[in-house]
Write an enzyme that holds these catalytic residues in place. Structure first.
Site, PDB file in Angstrom:
ATOM      1  N   LYS A 100      11.639   3.417  -4.922  1.00 30.70           N
ATOM      2  CA  LYS A 100      10.508   3.162  -5.564  1.00 30.70           C
ATOM      3  C   LYS A 100      10.074   4.398  -6.542  1.00 30.70           C
ATOM      4  O   LYS A 100       9.629   4.040  -7.587  1.00 30.70           O
ATOM      5  CB  LYS A 100       9.281   3.094  -4.461  1.00 30.70           C
ATOM      6  CG  LYS A 100       9.568   1.753  -3.591  1.00 30.70           C
ATOM      7  CD  LYS A 100       8.790   1.756  -2.250  1.00 30.70           C
ATOM      8  CE  LYS A 100       9.066   0.353  -1.507  1.00 30.70           C
ATOM      9  NZ  LYS A 100       8.594   0.074  -0.277  1.00 30.70           N
TER      10      LYS A 100
ATOM     11  N   GLN B 133       4.794   3.399   3.559  1.00 29.91           N
ATOM     12  CA  GLN B 133       5.727   2.735   3.913  1.00 29.91           C
ATOM     13  C   GLN B 133       6.099   2.374   5.490  1.00 29.91           C
ATOM     14  O   GLN B 133       5.690   3.171   6.410  1.00 29.91           O
ATOM     15  CB  GLN B 133       7.170   3.748   3.952  1.00 29.91           C
ATOM     16  CG  GLN B 133       8.448   3.082   3.817  1.00 29.91           C
ATOM     17  CD  GLN B 133       8.659   2.106   2.800  1.00 29.91           C
ATOM     18  OE1 GLN B 133       8.378   2.073   1.855  1.00 29.91           O
ATOM     19  NE2 GLN B 133       9.817   1.100   3.443  1.00 29.91           N
TER      20      GLN B 133
ATOM     21  N   ASP C  42       0.692  -2.999  -2.450  1.00 30.91           N
ATOM     22  CA  ASP C  42       1.639  -3.556  -1.515  1.00 30.91           C
ATOM     23  C   ASP C  42       1.112  -4.906  -1.452  1.00 30.91           C
ATOM     24  O   ASP C  42       1.803  -5.921  -0.911  1.00 30.91           O
ATOM     25  CB  ASP C  42       1.831  -2.756  -0.487  1.00 30.91           C
ATOM     26  CG  ASP C  42       3.183  -2.280  -0.056  1.00 30.91           C
ATOM     27  OD1 ASP C  42       4.150  -2.552  -0.940  1.00 30.91           O
ATOM     28  OD2 ASP C  42       3.589  -1.666   0.620  1.00 30.91           O
TER      29      ASP C  42
HETATM   30  N1  GUN Z   1       8.978  -1.766   4.689  1.00 33.75           N
HETATM   31  C1  GUN Z   1       9.820  -3.061   4.320  1.00 33.75           C
HETATM   32  N2  GUN Z   1       9.257  -3.418   3.294  1.00 33.75           N
HETATM   33  C2  GUN Z   1       8.311  -2.873   2.952  1.00 33.75           C
HETATM   34  C3  GUN Z   1       7.289  -3.112   1.743  1.00 33.75           C
HETATM   35  O1  GUN Z   1       7.476  -4.007   0.791  1.00 33.75           O
HETATM   36  N3  GUN Z   1       6.398  -2.200   1.683  1.00 33.75           N
HETATM   37  C4  GUN Z   1       6.160  -1.169   2.626  1.00 33.75           C
HETATM   38  N4  GUN Z   1       5.081  -0.636   2.547  1.00 33.75           N
HETATM   39  N5  GUN Z   1       6.896  -1.031   3.674  1.00 33.75           N
HETATM   40  C5  GUN Z   1       8.285  -1.752   3.760  1.00 33.75           C
END
Ligand code: GUN
Length: 299
Positions: free
Chosen positions: A57, A101, A124
């Site tokens: 990211k 996350q 998100d």
């Molecule tokens: N953990 C697994 N996929 C994701 C996601 O798309 N966003 C976040 N914040 N955590 C995750």
């Protein structure tokens, strides 16, 4: 289409093209408004998988010119410590997107953390408001993986309206939002899940089959209609280290009209849509004088 073999959708190429467009939007924001989009990522604990996702990211942010801030907290962090960081970021005008996350350590309640994030910065799309907005088609941000699936279909000019979509997997992050977003585009949608009996009788009806179950080789050719579009959201690491999706790729590609590979398919799009949402948030902040959202955007 009933050709010999499906078109393999190149998620990496689609992501690259979109990121080039996003880079231009970032430059425009800087030139016209003196604003650089900013994303804050909160990572709690030291899970290798989460660290790897967060790295990609942050690398994506760098690629398109988004400023990123990584807040790392130990696995022993309290919920209050996480909330304190979120409050700070909610109030920070340089931060346009906040991402926590997942998963979080057991002592931290996921819902209470997600609901503390300002809806205007929930890039998100996991806040309850954004989740609820999927039902009426009025989200502030679309969740990234389902949005990536939608963008892939759009890019390949695959119509959704009136078609049978079967989603395998009913998670809050992928299955349910994907189903709602495609229903919003007038698809006829069916969601299958762990308790579904005779999965194949449902998947065989799909013009578009979206699989997000986390089970390698769950979907075999007998379960796929000839000419179907198969979108594999699975990402599984086998004992020998290989990464595979949920679909028997070699078998199903002979029956489908389009198929996404793993890796190199949907995975490339998730981070790309996060970058999109962060830029969109910065554009809204730079151009709006009042909040466009019908509720307070900070807790
Ligand atoms: N953990 C697994 N996929 C994701 C996601 O798309 N966003 C976040 N914040 N955590 C995750």
């Amino acid at each position: 289409m009933t050709g010999e073999s499906a078109k393999i959708i190149d998620g990496k190429a689609i992501a690259k093209k979109l990121r080039a467009e996003y880079h231009v939007r970032v430059e425009r924001l800087r030139d016209q408004h003196g604003v650089t989009p900013g994303l804050a990522v909160i990572l709690v604990g030291d899970s290798a998988a989460s660290q790897s996702y967060v790295r990609s990211k942050i690398a994506g942010c760098r690629e398109v010119g988004i400023r990123s801030e990584l807040i790392e907290l130990p696995a022993t962090a309290t919920e209050a410590q996480v909330l304190e960081q979120i409050e700070r970021l909610n109030d920070d005008p340089q931060t346009h997107g906040i991402l926590v996350q997942l998963p979080l350590p057991a002592q931290i309640r996921v819902a209470s953390v997600l609901e503390r994030i300002s809806v205007a910065k929930d890039v998100d799309g996991f806040h309850l408001y954004n989740m609820g907005g999927l039902v009426t088609g009025s989200t502030v941000f679309s969740p990234c993986t389902p949005y990536g699936v939608q963008k892939i279909l759009e890019h390949e000019n695959i119509p959704v309206e009136g078609r049978n979509v079967v989603v395998v997997g009913a998670s809050n992050i992928v299955g349910k939002p994907t189903a709602l977003m495609l229903m919003q585009q007038d698809a006829t949608v069916c969601i299958c899940h762990k308790k579904t009996r005779d999965l194949g009788q449902f998947t065989l009806l799909a013009d578009i089959l979206v699989v997000a179950a986390g089970v390698p080789n769950l979907i075999v050719p007998q379960m796929v209609k000839t000419g179907a579009v198969v979108i594999d959201v699975g990402f599984n690491r086998l004992a020998d280290g290989r990464i595979v999706g949920d679909v028997d790729f070699e078998g199903v590609r002979r029956k489908a009209s389009y198929i996404t590979p793993v890796p190199g398919g949907v995975g490339q799009m998730t981070v790309t849509m996060l970058l999109h949402n962060t830029i969109l948030s910065a554009e809204r902040a730079a151009t709006a004088t009042v909040s466009p959202f019908p509720l307070r955007t900070t807790a």
